[in-house]
Design a protein around this motif. Sequence first.
Motif, PDB file in Angstrom:
ATOM      1  N   LEU A  21      46.427  45.936  51.540  1.00  0.00           N
ATOM      2  CA  LEU A  21      45.770  46.245  50.273  1.00  0.00           C
ATOM      3  C   LEU A  21      46.660  47.126  49.396  1.00  0.00           C
ATOM      4  CD1 LEU A  21      42.188  46.988  51.642  1.00  0.00           C
ATOM      5  CD2 LEU A  21      43.149  44.810  50.909  1.00  0.00           C
ATOM      6  N   LEU A  22      47.343  48.082  50.024  1.00  0.00           N
ATOM      7  CA  LEU A  22      48.236  48.951  49.264  1.00  0.00           C
ATOM      8  C   LEU A  22      49.423  48.164  48.714  1.00  0.00           C
ATOM      9  CD1 LEU A  22      48.269  52.144  51.530  1.00  0.00           C
ATOM     10  CD2 LEU A  22      46.998  51.778  49.395  1.00  0.00           C
ATOM     11  N   ALA A  23      49.907  47.204  49.489  1.00  0.00           N
ATOM     12  CA  ALA A  23      51.006  46.360  49.014  1.00  0.00           C
ATOM     13  C   ALA A  23      50.561  45.532  47.815  1.00  0.00           C
ATOM     14  CB  ALA A  23      51.494  45.450  50.140  1.00  0.00           C
ATOM     15  N   GLY A  24      49.327  44.995  47.886  1.00  0.00           N
ATOM     16  CA  GLY A  24      48.800  44.241  46.764  1.00  0.00           C
ATOM     17  C   GLY A  24      48.667  45.096  45.516  1.00  0.00           C
ATOM     18  N   ALA A  25      48.163  46.328  45.696  1.00  0.00           N
ATOM     19  CA  ALA A  25      48.029  47.236  44.553  1.00  0.00           C
ATOM     20  C   ALA A  25      49.399  47.594  43.986  1.00  0.00           C
ATOM     21  CB  ALA A  25      47.282  48.503  44.986  1.00  0.00           C
ATOM     22  N   GLY A  26      50.381  47.789  44.870  1.00  0.00           N
ATOM     23  CA  GLY A  26      51.729  48.106  44.402  1.00  0.00           C
ATOM     24  C   GLY A  26      52.354  46.968  43.617  1.00  0.00           C
ATOM     25  N   GLY A  51      50.685  44.708  41.939  1.00  0.00           N
ATOM     26  CA  GLY A  51      49.984  44.660  40.657  1.00  0.00           C
ATOM     27  C   GLY A  51      50.536  45.674  39.679  1.00  0.00           C
ATOM     28  N   LEU A  52      50.792  46.886  40.165  1.00  0.00           N
ATOM     29  CA  LEU A  52      51.354  47.924  39.307  1.00  0.00           C
ATOM     30  C   LEU A  52      52.763  47.556  38.854  1.00  0.00           C
ATOM     31  CD1 LEU A  52      51.061  50.731  38.035  1.00  0.00           C
ATOM     32  CD2 LEU A  52      51.936  51.702  40.169  1.00  0.00           C
ATOM     33  N   LEU A  53      53.533  46.936  39.747  1.00  0.00           N
ATOM     34  CA  LEU A  53      54.885  46.511  39.397  1.00  0.00           C
ATOM     35  C   LEU A  53      54.865  45.476  38.269  1.00  0.00           C
ATOM     36  CD1 LEU A  53      57.930  46.635  40.063  1.00  0.00           C
ATOM     37  CD2 LEU A  53      57.543  44.767  41.694  1.00  0.00           C
ATOM     38  N   VAL A  54      53.950  44.522  38.348  1.00  0.00           N
ATOM     39  CA  VAL A  54      53.839  43.506  37.302  1.00  0.00           C
ATOM     40  C   VAL A  54      53.419  44.130  35.980  1.00  0.00           C
ATOM     41  CG1 VAL A  54      52.607  41.407  36.605  1.00  0.00           C
ATOM     42  CG2 VAL A  54      53.352  41.676  38.963  1.00  0.00           C
ATOM     43  N   PHE A  55      52.608  45.188  36.045  1.00  0.00           N
ATOM     44  CA  PHE A  55      52.124  45.854  34.830  1.00  0.00           C
ATOM     45  C   PHE A  55      53.168  46.787  34.218  1.00  0.00           C
ATOM     46  CE2 PHE A  55      49.431  49.063  32.586  1.00  0.00           C
ATOM     47  CZ  PHE A  55      48.846  48.190  31.676  1.00  0.00           C
ATOM     48  N   THR A  56      54.268  47.035  34.935  1.00  0.00           N
ATOM     49  CA  THR A  56      55.285  47.984  34.471  1.00  0.00           C
ATOM     50  C   THR A  56      55.828  47.686  33.075  1.00  0.00           C
ATOM     51  OG1 THR A  56      55.936  48.491  36.741  1.00  0.00           O
ATOM     52  CG2 THR A  56      57.527  49.007  35.027  1.00  0.00           C
ATOM     53  N   PRO A 102      42.572  36.428  55.163  1.00  0.00           N
ATOM     54  CA  PRO A 102      43.155  37.714  54.782  1.00  0.00           C
ATOM     55  C   PRO A 102      44.492  37.949  55.470  1.00  0.00           C
ATOM     56  CG  PRO A 102      41.280  38.025  56.260  1.00  0.00           C
ATOM     57  CD  PRO A 102      41.295  36.579  55.880  1.00  0.00           C
ATOM     58  N   SER A 103      45.489  38.330  54.681  1.00  0.00           N
ATOM     59  CA  SER A 103      46.826  38.584  55.216  1.00  0.00           C
ATOM     60  C   SER A 103      47.602  39.378  54.181  1.00  0.00           C
ATOM     61  CB  SER A 103      47.552  37.273  55.521  1.00  0.00           C
ATOM     62  OG  SER A 103      47.778  36.544  54.324  1.00  0.00           O
ATOM     63  N   LEU A 104      48.782  39.817  54.564  1.00  0.00           N
ATOM     64  CA  LEU A 104      49.646  40.510  53.614  1.00  0.00           C
ATOM     65  C   LEU A 104      49.989  39.591  52.444  1.00  0.00           C
ATOM     66  CD1 LEU A 104      51.467  42.874  52.769  1.00  0.00           C
ATOM     67  CD2 LEU A 104      53.248  41.907  54.258  1.00  0.00           C
ATOM     68  N   ARG A 105      50.236  38.322  52.752  1.00  0.00           N
ATOM     69  CA  ARG A 105      50.602  37.368  51.708  1.00  0.00           C
ATOM     70  C   ARG A 105      49.456  37.124  50.743  1.00  0.00           C
ATOM     71  NH1 ARG A 105      53.000  31.268  52.852  1.00  0.00           N
ATOM     72  NH2 ARG A 105      53.261  30.669  50.644  1.00  0.00           N
ATOM     73  N   SER A 106      48.245  36.913  51.269  1.00  0.00           N
ATOM     74  CA  SER A 106      47.117  36.598  50.391  1.00  0.00           C
ATOM     75  C   SER A 106      46.730  37.800  49.529  1.00  0.00           C
ATOM     76  CB  SER A 106      45.917  36.117  51.207  1.00  0.00           C
ATOM     77  OG  SER A 106      45.492  37.111  52.113  1.00  0.00           O
ATOM     78  N   TRP A 107      46.752  39.004  50.088  1.00  0.00           N
ATOM     79  CA  TRP A 107      46.424  40.179  49.280  1.00  0.00           C
ATOM     80  C   TRP A 107      47.563  40.537  48.322  1.00  0.00           C
ATOM     81  CZ3 TRP A 107      42.087  42.266  47.929  1.00  0.00           C
ATOM     82  CH2 TRP A 107      40.953  42.070  48.722  1.00  0.00           C
ATOM     83  N   GLY A 108      48.800  40.208  48.700  1.00  0.00           N
ATOM     84  CA  GLY A 108      49.897  40.374  47.755  1.00  0.00           C
ATOM     85  C   GLY A 108      49.740  39.459  46.561  1.00  0.00           C
ATOM     86  N   LEU A 109      49.270  38.227  46.821  1.00  0.00           N
ATOM     87  CA  LEU A 109      49.021  37.280  45.727  1.00  0.00           C
ATOM     88  C   LEU A 109      47.907  37.779  44.818  1.00  0.00           C
ATOM     89  CD1 LEU A 109      49.783  34.512  44.559  1.00  0.00           C
ATOM     90  CD2 LEU A 109      48.056  33.500  46.073  1.00  0.00           C
ATOM     91  N   VAL A 110      46.878  38.373  45.409  1.00  0.00           N
ATOM     92  CA  VAL A 110      45.800  38.969  44.603  1.00  0.00           C
ATOM     93  C   VAL A 110      46.360  40.042  43.680  1.00  0.00           C
ATOM     94  CG1 VAL A 110      43.739  40.417  44.711  1.00  0.00           C
ATOM     95  CG2 VAL A 110      43.934  38.422  46.203  1.00  0.00           C
ATOM     96  N   LEU A 170      46.319  39.994  39.595  1.00  0.00           N
ATOM     97  CA  LEU A 170      45.637  41.063  38.864  1.00  0.00           C
ATOM     98  C   LEU A 170      46.599  41.736  37.899  1.00  0.00           C
ATOM     99  CD1 LEU A 170      43.163  42.853  38.367  1.00  0.00           C
ATOM    100  CD2 LEU A 170      43.957  44.332  40.231  1.00  0.00           C
ATOM    101  N   GLY A 171      47.817  42.003  38.335  1.00  0.00           N
ATOM    102  CA  GLY A 171      48.805  42.609  37.456  1.00  0.00           C
ATOM    103  C   GLY A 171      49.098  41.737  36.253  1.00  0.00           C
TER     104      GLY A 171
END
Length: 403
Positions: free
Chosen positions: A247-252, A254-259, A200-208, A212-213
């Motif tokens: 986790l918030l960075a990963g969600a952000g 994902g939302l950016l990709v879905f834009t 678990p890291s910023l990078r791995s959750w960002g990839l998630v 997802l996005g």
Amino acid sequence: PLLAAIGWVLARPRSTARAWLPLALACAYDMGALVRLELRADGASYFAYLRSIAFDGDLDFANERAEWGLGEGPRTATGLTASTHPVGPAVFWSPFFALAHGYVRLGLSARPYAADGFSLPYVRALALGTLTAVVLGAWALALTLSRRVGPKLAWLSALATIATSPILYYAFVVPAMAHGLTFAFAALLLWAWDRARLTPSLRSWGLVGLMLGALVLCRWQALVWVLLLVPLAVVQLRRGTARLPWLLAGAGLGLLVFTPQLLAWKILFGHALTIPQGSGYVDWGAPHLSDVLISANHGLFTWTPAMALGLVGLFLGWRREAWLHGPALAVFAATAWVNGSVTDWDWAAGDAFGARRFDLVVPLLALGLARLLPWLASRLERRPLLAPAAALGLLALWNLGLV
């Protein structure tokens, strides 16, 4: 041929999955080239996004529909032709489309093609994009499974799942739709989830979040994958192995990709969030839940019985990895519920090959198959994998026969 040569050279010193990727891509392209590619079913609707943006700079599909003889189509509140399909495939096909445009403009083909976005090289670009994604998805899926059952069973499960599911059809026969891409991004999301679980890291959750996005951008109902992601996030937060900002960075992300989908809906319908088919398209009571699973009209287990084996394997693996198999079963159940909630006239997915709307859970069923194969092999004394592999081969022939 160039990709095949590169793959062969890279694989000679050491046989690694990454070294075989160029060869796998070359084989997939060759098989795809054998198919007479047409914009069947909803393919034109997916393609219209890409062609209209690239050549007209808008989302007015009137000239594309006229070219394909589709008629005017219904108009939205903004005066544009409605599209009920996601924009994601067009986004991910765009690099291949750009290469095709350069290929045509430079006159590299054996015969001249019109540089209008409609000619065969542009349509071929969609197929190459889908096949590339499917190969990468299969590679990521096999890597994820190999951590659990070893490389042989992992590759057997990954390839058999493609060969015995609707993905075979939507990768090689009708690649100009979202289903091959959906499978690929679902497999990549499972791989990213596993990385986030292990490190678990910023990078791995960002990839998630990115995966997802991308997945939801191709298939909106794939949002049910949060049922797999949220439990892991909660457990890691409680144990202190993950941080909320990750986790918030990963969600952000994902939302950016879905834009792009939000922008497309805003332009077409006047609202950033909408159900393009209309509010009456879904009955959340899921009146067709059993139909989408066992009906002769494109039922998942009826058309592709190997998928039932994958579901059995998910149940068998519960005790070994409950934190994975439990949420995976929840994602499958939610997908079946959503598919069974579609209106009476479209629950069978129209002119479909099998249960195409289960594309997003095929990697999870591959996980179940990978769990089932060792259980079967343990009950056979001589050549334990021969009988399961032969059975999967017969199921692949069944699927090929329907294709």
